[in-house]
Enzyme design. Sequence first.
Site, PDB file in Angstrom:
ATOM      1  N   ASP A  35       0.857  -1.171   0.000  1.00  0.00           N
ATOM      2  CA  ASP A  35       0.000   0.000   0.000  1.00  0.00           C
ATOM      3  C   ASP A  35       0.902   1.233   0.000  1.00  0.00           C
ATOM      4  OD1 ASP A  35      -3.233   0.374   0.990  1.00  0.00           O
ATOM      5  OD2 ASP A  35      -1.946   2.128   1.074  1.00  0.00           O
ATOM      6  N   TYR A 141     -12.137   5.306 -15.219  1.00  0.00           N
ATOM      7  CA  TYR A 141     -12.195   4.274 -14.177  1.00  0.00           C
ATOM      8  C   TYR A 141     -12.781   2.981 -14.744  1.00  0.00           C
ATOM      9  CZ  TYR A 141     -13.417   2.074  -9.699  1.00  0.00           C
ATOM     10  OH  TYR A 141     -13.541   1.200  -8.644  1.00  0.00           O
TER      11      TYR A 141
END
Length: 232
Positions: A35, A141
């Site tokens: 992350d 997206y």
Amino acid sequence: MPEAPVAIVTGGASGIGAATVSALRGRGYRVGALDLSDRADADHAVAVDVSDGAAVTGAVAEIERRLGPIAALVTSAGHYEMAPVGEISVQAWRRMLRVHLGGFFNASRACLPGMLRRRSGAIVAVASELAVGGGEHDAHYAAAKGAILGLARSLAVEVAGSGVRVNVVAPGPTDTPLLAADSPWRAEDYLATLPLRRLTAPAEVARCVEYLVCDATFSTGDVVNVNAGAVI
């Protein structure tokens, strides 16, 4: 006594990724999280940009040194914004593809060699119901998530004879920090269009990921829609 299997979850510090880390740890996995933040509640967390292929390869190698061979990979690192097509800059277009499609590709490429050698492994990519149905002001997206479907299905065919399975979960709008408080996906008029009349919870998506990783040994190349009935 055999060692616990190891999983990597990208985007493991929040949202669907964090819920997946918790779900897999509950099934006995040791979990490494990738992350931008290294604060994931995992057995080992590495701060890395998933769009950087070399960095992802290094992070996967670090997790293998710390935890052991990678048995499962879940790619849930995400980025979201809405914009009309005419207002999507080239930079925004490229970033969306780098994070979603590139992140899935980079992590898969780093984990697959070991899985193929061991002839065992499970990969689950987190896509979106917008990859299937599209959405207004969501072109970049939806395109990035749609590309994940094509890559995952192609990869599933390529490695089907090796003991490695590749599947996809495609959530609808999910109650995570990616959706701002004023997001149209949180609006009551939108929620009223859903058969379940609510957003999907991260833990619900994580349970589907857990199933595909741990139990669905017969499944590869499949897409599981987790979207409160948005796509039926």
